[in-house]
Design a protein around this motif. Structure first.
Motif: not given
Ligand SMILES: NC(=O)c1ccc[n+]([C@@H]2O[C@H](COP(=O)([O-])OP(=O)(O)OC[C@H]3O[C@@H](n4cnc5c(N)ncnc54)[C@H](O)[C@@H]3O)[C@@H](O)[C@H]2O)c1
Length: 339
Positions: A16-17, A36, A146, A261, A287
């Protein structure tokens, strides 16, 4: 955007981020590639250009190149945004060491967490895996769900880099009228603020789920912030950073928002569900669960009191009853507010 300011941006992580940041970068004029790691998911994303499981009703811009090839995604990239869960950051960085990363690229970490096994922050992992990029590292953090950034809802975040020029470069490259970026040199404080608040957000959710009331939840936030900044200070952060976007700002949004979450997970636990059961039902990373494990180890190592985070750990991993945890917090020796 003037053509000379147009950058090649690689977004590593299409969750999502990653999608929200990818669309943001594209909409302000950059040339974006979105990586991805899962080939099946990458192909589906390319065909459908959306990922409703993690981000509903948001279409990935048509001009964003989606790829499963890490090398292709970072080719000639000037900005590389690391947007995968913190526990896989090291493995992605290791893959970058084997790839054709441009030596003057800047790595911007957007993940929030601490590695459990080593207790390292992401900047420290970069230092180990890609030491030549240590001066070309920045962290982006702050109250930025996000779901809202993707809808261009006005959001303010902070970018920290030990190098002032790198910080300015990232700030100027990613700032927009709805995504305002402040700048900091306090990498330790910004990284810790974004990571530690997720544990307090779980506590806030537990409060909601167990029905403890608004007073209790409001008490949790400043007391949570106090223990976050206590650990931060011990590790070299500026305590004032915790009063800013990556501290108080992110803590407020994560403790209050329906998008969080970590708060949601806490709420389910507060209602009496087991951790494994809640995690099974979630498609996105929370996280704070892993971070609670890291915090307990880190605070013990540093001899810093973090009573709320320790109680969250006990509730999650030792089946402690939320009421018992709250009782123990309130039974602590009374003390001055600031110590
Ligand atoms: N979603 C938000 O609103 C938001 C905002 C700020 C910060 N963050 C931080 O950003 C980070 C990612 O969050 P998200 O919400 O996008 O997570 P998500 O779970 O939506 O997506 C995670 C991504 O990482 C990939 N991934 C998973 N395992 C992997 C691996 N072994 N190797 C490579 N890629 C892999 C997944 O395929 C996916 O593309 C987290 O640390 C989160 O705390 C998220």
């Amino acid at each position: 955007m003037h053509e000379s300011n147009r950058l090649k941006v690689a977004i590593l992580g299409a969750g999502s981020w990653g999608i929200a940041l990818g669309n943001h970068c594209q909409s302000i004029g950059h040339d974006v590639r979105l990586w991805e790691f899962d080939p099946v998911a990458a192909r589906r994303l390319e065909q459908q250009r959306e990922r409703p499981q993690v981000l509903k009703n948001i279409r990935i811009h048509d001009s964003i190149n989606i790829t499963n090839d890490l090398n292709a995604s970072i080719k000639n990239a000037e900005l590389i945004l690391l947007v995968v869960p913190s526990h896989v950051c090291r493995s992605v960085l290791k893959q970058l060491t084997q790839s054709q990363i441009q030596s003057n690229a800047v790595i911007v970490n957007c993940a929030k967490g601490i590695e459990i096994e080593t207790l390292k922050r992401i900047s420290e992992i970069v230092e180990q895996e890609l030491p030549s990029f240590t001066p070309r590292y920045a962290v982006l953090s702050g109250p930025s769900h996000a779901e809202e950034v993707a809808r261009e809802i006005p959001t303010a975040v902070v970018v920290a880099s030990t190098d002032e020029l790198v910080g300015r470069f990232v700030q100027q490259s990613l700032n927009s009228f709805h995504f305002r970026i402040y700048r900091s040199r306090d990498v330790v404080g910004v990284e810790l603020g974004g990571s530690l608040k997720n544990v307090i957000a779980i506590a806030a959710g537990i409060c909601d789920g167990a029905g403890f009331g608004d007073n209790t939840k409001a008490a949790l936030q400043p007391r949570g912030l106090a223990e976050m900044s206590r650990l931060g200070q011990k590790l070299g952060a500026n305590p004032l950073t915790f009063a800013g976007l990556s501290g108080m700002g992110d803590l407020i949004v994560t403790c209050m928002s329906r998008h969080s979450r970590n708060r949601y997970l806490g709420e389910e636990i507060g209602k009496g569900k087991k951790l494994a059961h809640v995690l099974e039902s979630m498609t996105m990373v929370a996280e704070g669960v892993r971070t609670s494990q890291a915090v307990v180890k880190l605070a013990s190592r540093e001899d810093v009191e973090m009573p709320i985070s320790f109680q969250v750990f006990d509730i999650l991993f030792k089946d402690k009853e939320p009421k018992q945890a709250l009782h123990e917090l309130f039974a602590r020796e009374v003390k001055p507010e600031i110590w």
